[in-house]
Scaffold this active site. Structure first.
Site, PDB file in Angstrom:
ATOM      1  N   ASN A  42       0.813  -1.223   0.000  1.00 30.13           N
ATOM      2  CA  ASN A  42       0.000   0.000   0.000  1.00 30.13           C
ATOM      3  C   ASN A  42       0.846   1.272   0.000  1.00 30.13           C
ATOM      4  O   ASN A  42       0.377   2.333   0.406  1.00 30.13           O
ATOM      5  CB  ASN A  42      -0.989  -0.020   1.174  1.00 30.13           C
ATOM      6  CG  ASN A  42      -0.297  -0.300   2.493  1.00 30.13           C
ATOM      7  OD1 ASN A  42       0.919  -0.196   2.583  1.00 30.13           O
ATOM      8  ND2 ASN A  42      -1.061  -0.647   3.514  1.00 30.13           N
ATOM      9  N   ARG A  60       2.920   6.485  11.868  1.00 26.77           N
ATOM     10  CA  ARG A  60       2.271   5.961  13.060  1.00 26.77           C
ATOM     11  C   ARG A  60       2.053   7.108  14.030  1.00 26.77           C
ATOM     12  O   ARG A  60       2.951   7.941  14.233  1.00 26.77           O
ATOM     13  CB  ARG A  60       3.124   4.875  13.735  1.00 26.77           C
ATOM     14  CG  ARG A  60       3.109   3.521  13.034  1.00 26.77           C
ATOM     15  CD  ARG A  60       1.714   2.888  13.018  1.00 26.77           C
ATOM     16  NE  ARG A  60       1.671   1.634  12.267  1.00 26.77           N
ATOM     17  CZ  ARG A  60       1.218   1.515  11.022  1.00 26.77           C
ATOM     18  NH1 ARG A  60       0.761   2.560  10.359  1.00 26.77           N
ATOM     19  NH2 ARG A  60       1.202   0.336  10.426  1.00 26.77           N
ATOM     20  N   GLN A  87      -5.824   3.113  18.393  1.00 25.74           N
ATOM     21  CA  GLN A  87      -6.839   2.950  17.355  1.00 25.74           C
ATOM     22  C   GLN A  87      -7.817   1.845  17.731  1.00 25.74           C
ATOM     23  O   GLN A  87      -7.350   0.764  18.103  1.00 25.74           O
ATOM     24  CB  GLN A  87      -6.152   2.643  16.014  1.00 25.74           C
ATOM     25  CG  GLN A  87      -5.326   3.813  15.536  1.00 25.74           C
ATOM     26  CD  GLN A  87      -4.752   3.652  14.129  1.00 25.74           C
ATOM     27  OE1 GLN A  87      -4.065   4.518  13.669  1.00 25.74           O
ATOM     28  NE2 GLN A  87      -5.030   2.559  13.462  1.00 25.74           N
ATOM     29  N   HIS A 113      -7.764   5.944  10.105  1.00 20.24           N
ATOM     30  CA  HIS A 113      -6.655   5.241   9.453  1.00 20.24           C
ATOM     31  C   HIS A 113      -7.147   4.527   8.185  1.00 20.24           C
ATOM     32  O   HIS A 113      -7.666   3.417   8.264  1.00 20.24           O
ATOM     33  CB  HIS A 113      -6.066   4.225  10.441  1.00 20.24           C
ATOM     34  CG  HIS A 113      -4.760   3.642   9.999  1.00 20.24           C
ATOM     35  ND1 HIS A 113      -3.969   2.880  10.826  1.00 20.24           N
ATOM     36  CD2 HIS A 113      -4.095   3.712   8.820  1.00 20.24           C
ATOM     37  CE1 HIS A 113      -2.888   2.507  10.171  1.00 20.24           C
ATOM     38  NE2 HIS A 113      -2.947   2.984   8.944  1.00 20.24           N
TER      39      HIS A 113
HETATM   40  P1  NAI Z   1      10.286   1.098   4.521  1.00 15.13           P
HETATM   41  O1  NAI Z   1      10.820   0.051   5.411  1.00 15.13           O
HETATM   42  O2  NAI Z   1      10.383   0.917   3.046  1.00 15.13           O
HETATM   43  O3  NAI Z   1      10.973   2.507   4.871  1.00 15.13           O
HETATM   44  C1  NAI Z   1      11.092   2.990   6.162  1.00 15.13           C
HETATM   45  C2  NAI Z   1      12.289   3.935   6.201  1.00 15.13           C
HETATM   46  O4  NAI Z   1      12.294   4.593   7.477  1.00 15.13           O
HETATM   47  C3  NAI Z   1      13.624   3.200   6.058  1.00 15.13           C
HETATM   48  O5  NAI Z   1      14.402   3.809   5.063  1.00 15.13           O
HETATM   49  C4  NAI Z   1      14.256   3.359   7.437  1.00 15.13           C
HETATM   50  O6  NAI Z   1      15.667   3.429   7.405  1.00 15.13           O
HETATM   51  C5  NAI Z   1      13.649   4.677   7.884  1.00 15.13           C
HETATM   52  N1  NAI Z   1      13.765   4.897   9.331  1.00 15.13           N
HETATM   53  C6  NAI Z   1      13.627   4.004  10.345  1.00 15.13           C
HETATM   54  N2  NAI Z   1      13.878   4.593  11.515  1.00 15.13           N
HETATM   55  C7  NAI Z   1      14.180   5.881  11.256  1.00 15.13           C
HETATM   56  C8  NAI Z   1      14.543   6.981  12.068  1.00 15.13           C
HETATM   57  N3  NAI Z   1      14.694   6.856  13.393  1.00 15.13           N
HETATM   58  N4  NAI Z   1      14.756   8.161  11.467  1.00 15.13           N
HETATM   59  C9  NAI Z   1      14.666   8.300  10.119  1.00 15.13           C
HETATM   60  N5  NAI Z   1      14.343   7.282   9.299  1.00 15.13           N
HETATM   61  C10 NAI Z   1      14.093   6.088   9.863  1.00 15.13           C
HETATM   62  O7  NAI Z   1       8.761   1.299   4.966  1.00 15.13           O
HETATM   63  P2  NAI Z   1       7.574   1.959   4.144  1.00 15.13           P
HETATM   64  O8  NAI Z   1       6.935   0.946   3.282  1.00 15.13           O
HETATM   65  O9  NAI Z   1       8.060   3.214   3.527  1.00 15.13           O
HETATM   66  O10 NAI Z   1       6.563   2.284   5.330  1.00 15.13           O
HETATM   67  C11 NAI Z   1       6.939   3.140   6.391  1.00 15.13           C
HETATM   68  C12 NAI Z   1       5.895   3.126   7.476  1.00 15.13           C
HETATM   69  O11 NAI Z   1       4.704   3.748   7.014  1.00 15.13           O
HETATM   70  C13 NAI Z   1       5.435   1.743   7.913  1.00 15.13           C
HETATM   71  O12 NAI Z   1       6.332   1.145   8.808  1.00 15.13           O
HETATM   72  C14 NAI Z   1       4.109   2.058   8.544  1.00 15.13           C
HETATM   73  O13 NAI Z   1       4.287   2.396   9.905  1.00 15.13           O
HETATM   74  C15 NAI Z   1       3.622   3.276   7.779  1.00 15.13           C
HETATM   75  N6  NAI Z   1       2.495   2.927   6.887  1.00 15.13           N
HETATM   76  C16 NAI Z   1       1.286   3.542   7.087  1.00 15.13           C
HETATM   77  C17 NAI Z   1       0.188   3.182   6.338  1.00 15.13           C
HETATM   78  C18 NAI Z   1      -1.126   3.862   6.506  1.00 15.13           C
HETATM   79  O14 NAI Z   1      -2.148   3.337   6.066  1.00 15.13           O
HETATM   80  N7  NAI Z   1      -1.178   5.019   7.115  1.00 15.13           N
HETATM   81  C19 NAI Z   1       0.265   2.112   5.340  1.00 15.13           C
HETATM   82  C20 NAI Z   1       1.616   1.626   5.108  1.00 15.13           C
HETATM   83  C21 NAI Z   1       2.658   1.991   5.909  1.00 15.13           C
END
Ligand code: NAI
Length: 394
Positions: free
Chosen positions: A152, A291, A320, A344
């Site tokens: 997503n 989040r 939530q 959400h």
């Molecule tokens: P991803 O794993 O591809 O990218 C996450 C990035 O965040 C990585 O590059 C990582 O190094 C970075 N990161 C981790 N800790 C960090 C920090 N302390 N400071 C800066 N960067 C940091 O994950 P993706 O697919 O981009 O998703 C990210 C998040 O988005 C998910 O874990 C989820 O919590 C949220 N999400 C929300 C959705 C919604 O419906 N609102 C749906 C999908 C994801």
């Protein structure tokens, strides 16, 4: 609203199933197992789910996998009842082998729950973001945690762009004015801007963060920035013209718009707090679809009220469903606008549901057939963290 249905053992189901190599077979005679208990906690779809079968992530439509699971003889329990020790979730977690959850209506798999879940081998997140599982406790108990990576990410990136625009252009109060029957252009225009010429930065430049940057390119922003301990490949950074900033306070102090796109983990819980908000540009806009708990609830509300932030938008909440009196529902900037909060749903568009339902099935299939999982879906494998996105670990 609780859907409790037992899988009937079909003749196909009585044929033995190979135990996954990830589970220890105590003796050869037990190498084959009968049907297993699969527990799914999904959100209640109500009338909408009855009318719209593509709402796959609901208790009514059950990710579309019941006929398949039952044909294999497994017991599939689906519920939205997740709170408290009498809940269906807590009742069945004690002997379920597979748990399917979604971030939209998260079943919080705490350390205490993991202690109770004596038979649990694998948690599958139908979607992206597995912070509702105590990942460190899962590592200790050798419980695998997988999610449908990428399912997503476009859905969320589009929502981020929409949220940035609705804040910067002061859309919500403008629409509310129209519904009220009023017409006072200056009341809206006094706090409406163009995105062109602004500095936009993302905390986290993974799948979503990078897609947000790509979608920002045609808006001719003054500059695009990112903050992430994992650097983008040079080519990828060049393609969108983004500059990395190493220090978070320095990063936020340069941004007109900050968008949060990192997972929730020990290193990001409360990352955007009262202290960091002081370093934001006065009147900056903040969008968080990652989040809720990454941003301090009260500090954000206070910053919006004081005008330190001009706007806050997103779809994720520290709890939530969010309680009725959650301050993020009604908080406003001094001019009475700046709130772009929604439930959400950014990652659960009908397009996304199709992808994460298919991805969940494929993870389950791999588990049941003892096939290797797609590496990008593994958050916790049998020997611990396999992702680099949930914090810097040894
Ligand atoms: P991803 O794993 O591809 O990218 C996450 C990035 O965040 C990585 O590059 C990582 O190094 C970075 N990161 C981790 N800790 C960090 C920090 N302390 N400071 C800066 N960067 C940091 O994950 P993706 O697919 O981009 O998703 C990210 C998040 O988005 C998910 O874990 C989820 O919590 C949220 N999400 C929300 C959705 C919604 O419906 N609102 C749906 C999908 C994801």
């Amino acid at each position: 609203s609780t859907y409790l249905r037992r899988g009937l053992l079909s003749s196909a189901a009585r044929s033995p199933r190979l135990l996954s190599s990830t589970r220890l077979a105590p003796s050869l005679s037990q190498t084959y197992a009968a049907g297993m208990k699969i527990l799914a906690v999904l959100y209640k779809g109500g009338e909408a789910a009855k009318q719209e079968s593509r709402l796959l992530g609901t208790v009514e439509n059950q990710l579309g996998i019941r006929p398949w699971l039952e044909s294999l003889g497994h017991e599939y329990i689906v519920t939205d009842d997740k709170e408290g020790s009498d809940s269906v979730f807590q009742k069945h977690i004690v002997d379920a082998e597979v748990l399917i959850t979604t971030p939209f209506h998260p079943a919080y798999v705490t350390r205490e729950i993991i202690e109770k879940a004596k038979n649990l081998k694998i948690c599958i997140t139908a979607g992206v973001g597995s912070d509702h599982v105590d990942l460190n406790a899962a590592v200790e108990k050798h419980i695998q945690v997988l999610e449908v990576s990428g399912s997503n990410v476009v859905s969320v990136a589009e929502h981020v762009i929409m949220s940035i625009l609705l804040l910067v252009r002061n859309f919500v109060p403008a629409h509310e004015m129209i519904e009220r029957g009023d017409w006072q252009v200056s009341d809206i225009a006094r706090n409406a801007y163009d995105l062109e010429g602004k500095v936009v930065g993302t905390i986290g430049a993974g799948r979503i963060g990078y897609r947000v940057l790509q979608r920002l390119v045609p808006f001719n922003c003054k500059e695009l920035l990112y903050y992430d301990y994992n650097a983008l490949p040079e080519e990828a950074a060049k393609a969108v013209g983004v500059r990395r900033v190493d220090d978070l306070k320095d990063f936020v102090s340069q941004c007109d718009v900050v968008t949060v796109n990192c997972p929730l983990h020990e290193g990001t819980r409360g990352l955007v707090n009262a202290d960091l908000l002081k370093h934001f540009k006065k009147g900056a806009w903040l969008v968080n679809t990652a989040r809720g708990a990454i941003c301090d609830k009260d500090a954000v509300a206070e910053a919006l009220k004081s005008g330190q932030l001009s706007g806050y938008a997103g779809d994720v909440w520290n709890v939530q469903p969010a309680p009725k009196d959650h301050i993020w529902r009604t908080m406003k900037n001094p001019l009475g606008g700046g709130n772009g909060m929604v439930p959400h749903y950014s990652g659960t568009t009908l397009d996304a549901q199709q992808r994460y339902a298919a991805g969940t099935k494929s993870i389950l299939e791999n588990y049941l057939e003892n096939k290797p999982q797609e590496p990008q879906n593994i958050i916790i494998g049998l020997s611990g963290y396999e992702t680099k996105a949930y914090g810097v670990r040894k």
